[in-house]
Design an enzyme around this catalytic site. Structure first.
Site: not given
Ligand code: C5P
Length: 408
Positions: A208-210
């Protein structure tokens, strides 16, 4: 609400300890441009004096059905109101309202108005859970009343539980959204995506990402406030209270987001892809948890579909499409190229290497890139950024409207 006369909001306050928070609701509504008339019940005045409301509101607080300056105050208030909001709404008030009792100014005003009504219950958990309270609420909901449900947290006398008045900010959002029926996006359907997608590796892990989803949520709420019917396709739970005109579709992966946005695109007048869609995903997803004794896994990745480009390729006449881009090098030039390559109307770019910008922050600084040039929005709250983007969306929709009047 700058371009039209101030809408009147009647703020009913009933007798619970959360009445002190109604002062903040009053202040914020006035600050947002509403003309607020507080109506206090006799018991509300045991908690907060009418002088406090009178000082902050647009008109002095009203308390009496008889003997005040206007002979028939409830019909005057009922007709003037564009929204009536009752915060806090006690169990006793809900019972009276559900029964149609009109023995005080607030009760009479509620029967005399055709404006939408919002009630914001606040009481101890035992009372909130009592069947009579829930049945009274169900009756009110059936009659079209909007309920901003209470939250969980500290209550009076050191107790903790469900029953705490919703946060003033959330109550104000709901009221402003209702006033938005006259906003510049009224009658338009807007689909917004938010949050980072999660691409599974195995049943317990994902890539995923932030992205926090905050900019997408700010866009959704600003669009509601401006009158749009909004669908938020999101990978994270919205932080604000449920909004009567906000549809939320929960997704997780890029593929799910693509499918959900595809459905929304069929009816949306504007599509805003604020989500941070993963660019890559594992080619295969293990159906059992990968364990250390199996050795270090070699992840083979593939590209995810470019949802935005796909939506732009299939756009309906007059539909406005907006993308977001997070960049670290030469953001504006890259955004110009991306806007053209993906075929979208606006590309909103943020330089995520700058302080206070992008992921996790409540603030953002962007440049809105369009065919006709660039507009910079300096470091501001995500709400201010959302409104700047929606100003441009509203302009484009209005222009498209003229070009394709049969489109809506
Ligand atoms: O190409 P880039 O990822 O920088 O583009 C960002 C924009 O494209 C965002 O609006 C994002 O929501 C969208 N996007 C997408 N599908 C992808 C990757 C990005 O819709 N696979």
């Amino acid at each position: 609400m700058p371009d039209r006369p101030q809408p009147t909001v009647v703020l009913g306050v009933t007798g619970g300890i959360a009445a002190y928070k109604a002062v903040e609701v009053c202040r914020r509504l006035v600050e947002a441009g509403a003309h607020v008339v507080p109506v206090l019940t006799a018991d509300a005045r045991r908690f907060v004096g009418e002088a406090t409301f009178s000082a902050l509101a647009s008109e002095p607080a009203q308390t009496e059905l008889f003997g005040g300056p206007t002979p028939i105050p409830h019909t005057a208030l009922g007709r003037a109101a564009e929204v009536v909001v009752v915060a806090p709404a006690t169990a006793d008030f809900l019972a009276r309202y559900a029964a149609g009792l009109a023995g005080d100014l607030l009760g009479a005003t509620l029967l005399a108005t055709q404006a939408p009504v919002v009630v914001c219950p606040a009481m101890h958990t035992e009372m909130w859970e009592h069947p009579s309270v829930q049945e009274n609420l169900a009756t009110l909901v059936r009659r079209g009343v909007t309920v901003v449900p209470p939250g969980t947290g500290p209550l009076a006398a050191g107790d903790v539980g469900v029953g705490r008045l919703a946060e003033p900010e959330a109550i104000v959002e709901v009221v402003l959204g209702m006033l938005g029926a006259h906003g510049d996006l009224a009658g338009y359907a807007v689909a917004v995506s938010a949050g980072g997608t999660r691409e599974p590796i195995d049943p317990v892990r994902h890539l995923s990402n932030r992205s926090s989803g905050k900019q997408g949520q700010a866009l959704a709420h600003a669009a509601l406030r401006r009158g749009a019917e909004v669908t938020l396709v999101t990978t994270v739970d919205p932080v604000l209270a449920p909004h009567p005109r906000l549809r939320v579709v929960r997704v997780s992966t890029a593929a799910e987001m693509e499918a959900a946005m595809g459905v929304e695109a069929e009816k949306a007048d504007a599509i805003i892809m604020a989500a941070a869609v993963a660019d890559f995903r594992p080619v295969t997803v293990a159906d059992h948890k990968l364990t250390k004794d199996q050795g270090v896994p070699q992840l083979v990745l593939e590209r995810t579909p470019d949802i935005l480009a796909g939506l732009a390729a299939r756009r309906r006449p007059g539909q406005v499409i907006v993308g977001f881009a997070a960049e670290t090098d030469d953001p504006v030039a890259r955004a110009r190229a991306k806007r053209a390559a993906k075929g979208v109307d606006l590309m909103v770019v943020n330089d995520v290497s700058a302080p206070g910008v992008g992921f996790d922050h409540d603030t953002n600084a962007v440049t809105i890139v369009s065919a006709s040039g660039e507009q910079e929005v300096p470091l501001s709250t995500k709400t201010v950024v959302a409104d700047a983007v929606l100003d441009r969306v509203a302009e484009l929709l209005a222009a498209g409207h003229r070009l394709t009047p049969e489109g809506h």
